[in-house]
Design a protein around this motif. Structure first.
Motif, PDB file in Angstrom:
ATOM      1  N   ASN A 171      34.706  26.715 -13.923  1.00  0.00           N
ATOM      2  CA  ASN A 171      33.322  27.162 -14.139  1.00  0.00           C
ATOM      3  C   ASN A 171      32.053  26.994 -13.705  1.00  0.00           C
ATOM      4  OD1 ASN A 171      35.142  26.821 -17.093  1.00  0.00           O
ATOM      5  ND2 ASN A 171      34.053  24.997 -17.671  1.00  0.00           N
ATOM      6  N   ALA A 172      31.233  26.234 -12.467  1.00  0.00           N
ATOM      7  CA  ALA A 172      30.341  26.248 -11.828  1.00  0.00           C
ATOM      8  C   ALA A 172      30.113  27.608 -11.275  1.00  0.00           C
ATOM      9  CB  ALA A 172      30.121  25.585 -11.139  1.00  0.00           C
ATOM     10  N   ALA A 173      31.489  27.775 -11.066  1.00  0.00           N
ATOM     11  CA  ALA A 173      31.076  29.618 -10.146  1.00  0.00           C
ATOM     12  C   ALA A 173      31.405  30.244 -11.360  1.00  0.00           C
ATOM     13  CB  ALA A 173      32.994  29.766  -9.796  1.00  0.00           C
ATOM     14  N   THR A 174      32.008  30.205 -12.399  1.00  0.00           N
ATOM     15  CA  THR A 174      31.800  31.533 -13.417  1.00  0.00           C
ATOM     16  C   THR A 174      30.919  32.042 -13.773  1.00  0.00           C
ATOM     17  OG1 THR A 174      34.217  30.947 -13.770  1.00  0.00           O
ATOM     18  CG2 THR A 174      32.949  31.939 -15.770  1.00  0.00           C
ATOM     19  N   LEU A 175      30.227  30.401 -14.134  1.00  0.00           N
ATOM     20  CA  LEU A 175      28.572  30.517 -14.842  1.00  0.00           C
ATOM     21  C   LEU A 175      27.833  31.299 -13.672  1.00  0.00           C
ATOM     22  CD1 LEU A 175      28.295  27.268 -16.617  1.00  0.00           C
ATOM     23  CD2 LEU A 175      28.863  29.598 -17.513  1.00  0.00           C
ATOM     24  N   LYS A 179      25.213  34.637 -14.047  1.00  0.00           N
ATOM     25  CA  LYS A 179      23.999  34.168 -12.888  1.00  0.00           C
ATOM     26  C   LYS A 179      23.447  35.628 -12.508  1.00  0.00           C
ATOM     27  CE  LYS A 179      22.170  30.258 -13.420  1.00  0.00           C
ATOM     28  NZ  LYS A 179      21.995  29.119 -12.452  1.00  0.00           N
ATOM     29  N   SER A 180      24.221  35.592 -11.414  1.00  0.00           N
ATOM     30  CA  SER A 180      23.825  36.617 -10.219  1.00  0.00           C
ATOM     31  C   SER A 180      24.101  37.908 -10.724  1.00  0.00           C
ATOM     32  CB  SER A 180      24.987  36.078  -9.292  1.00  0.00           C
ATOM     33  OG  SER A 180      26.049  36.282  -9.621  1.00  0.00           O
ATOM     34  N   GLY A 181      24.718  38.864 -12.011  1.00  0.00           N
ATOM     35  CA  GLY A 181      25.066  39.578 -12.667  1.00  0.00           C
ATOM     36  C   GLY A 181      26.241  39.751 -11.025  1.00  0.00           C
ATOM     37  N   GLY A 199      19.076  26.189 -20.448  1.00  0.00           N
ATOM     38  CA  GLY A 199      18.655  26.069 -18.923  1.00  0.00           C
ATOM     39  C   GLY A 199      18.542  26.547 -18.030  1.00  0.00           C
ATOM     40  N   ASN A 200      18.560  27.997 -18.689  1.00  0.00           N
ATOM     41  CA  ASN A 200      17.555  29.557 -18.123  1.00  0.00           C
ATOM     42  C   ASN A 200      17.129  30.666 -18.563  1.00  0.00           C
ATOM     43  OD1 ASN A 200      19.006  29.276 -14.928  1.00  0.00           O
ATOM     44  ND2 ASN A 200      20.504  28.883 -16.515  1.00  0.00           N
TER      45      ASN A 200
END
Length: 262
Positions: A171-175, A179-181, A199-200
């Motif tokens: 999930n962290a990599a997916t998010l 976030k990075s487009g 959180g953003n």
């Protein structure tokens, strides 16, 4: 002659155990006691988690507070893990379970469920200005998803030719990819999307379509019929009055969708 005293002793012991065992806390018991004990998630934001000031906060916590307020009783929050939810209810550790719990036939053998009070689903999320309303609109776009999840399995059968599913290891990599487009659309659970947006400040996520519904229900101990009926009236009242919609927007970043009734 020796059997009668022994029998009386056994009966006395059984009676003392029965008296010491707490009875089911139905509505009158809660009102007379002046306190309601409600299980909430120990660590499952945004439904329930420990806040910065050391108090539990979240969607489920706010629902529990509304229940206590409408009953006119004090509230005792009991943080629980997923495995503790049903046992705590069955053993009278709590009067209700409000802990993002889905209803299914296996659980329904042990406890009763109210009508649904909160949305919980897997879906596609993206910026409001991205024109996507269904899987058919994903053509030419990149959809990021965690590989092997239910979202991945369901989405694979939905997307049209030309859509690109980009799978990530966790999930962290997916998010981070969203976030990075690296991807245009984030496919995940609504609580994960809500946490990302909260959180953003520069990320504004909108639910584009739902992949799989799994709404949350309030758990009630078997036999507590008056309490179950009151809870269902409470849920209806808060739907009609807009309070549950306010909580959904506050904690989940979306308006309250239509929720099923039992």
């Amino acid at each position: 002659m020796t059997r009668l005293p022994r029998t009386l002793a056994v009966l006395t012991a059984l009676l003392s155990v029965a008296v010491a065992t707490p009875a089911a806390a139905d509505l009158d018991d809660v009102l007379n006691d002046g306190t309601i004990e409600i299980a909430v998630p120990e660590n499952f934001p945004p439904f329930g988690s420990l806040g910065v000031e050391g108090e539990h906060v979240g969607y489920d916590v706010d629902v529990a507070k509304l229940i206590a307020k409408d009953l006119g009783v004090d509230l005792e929050l009991v943080p629980v893990t997923s495995k503790q939810r049903i046992p705590y209810l069955e053993t009278d550790r709590v009067d209700l379970v409000i802990s993002s719990m889905g209803a299914n036939p296996t659980r329904a053998k042990s406890i009763w469920f109210s009508n649904a009070y909160a949305p919980f689903f897997s879906g596609a999320f993206a910026a409001p200005d991205l024109d996507v309303t269904s899987p058919a609109d994903l053509g030419g776009l990149k959809a990021g998803v965690t590989g092997g999840t239910i979202e991945d399995i369901e989405l694979t059968d939905m997307v049209p030719d030309g859509a690109q599913i980009v799978r990530f290891g966790d999930n962290a990599a997916t998010l981070e990819a969203y976030k990075s487009g690296q991807v245009d659309v984030l496919v995940t659970g609504n609580t994960v999307a809500a946490n990302l947006a909260s959180g953003n400040d520069d990320i504004d996520l909108e639910t584009k379509f739902i992949i799989q519904e799994s709404p949350a229900f309030i758990g009630v101990k078997k036999g507590d019929l008056d309490l179950l009926r009151w809870v269902n009236v409470f849920i209806l009242h808060k739907k009609l009055g807009g309070e549950l919609d306010d909580l959904s927007r506050k904690w989940l970043g979306q308006k309250l969708p239509d929720l099923p009734t039992l």
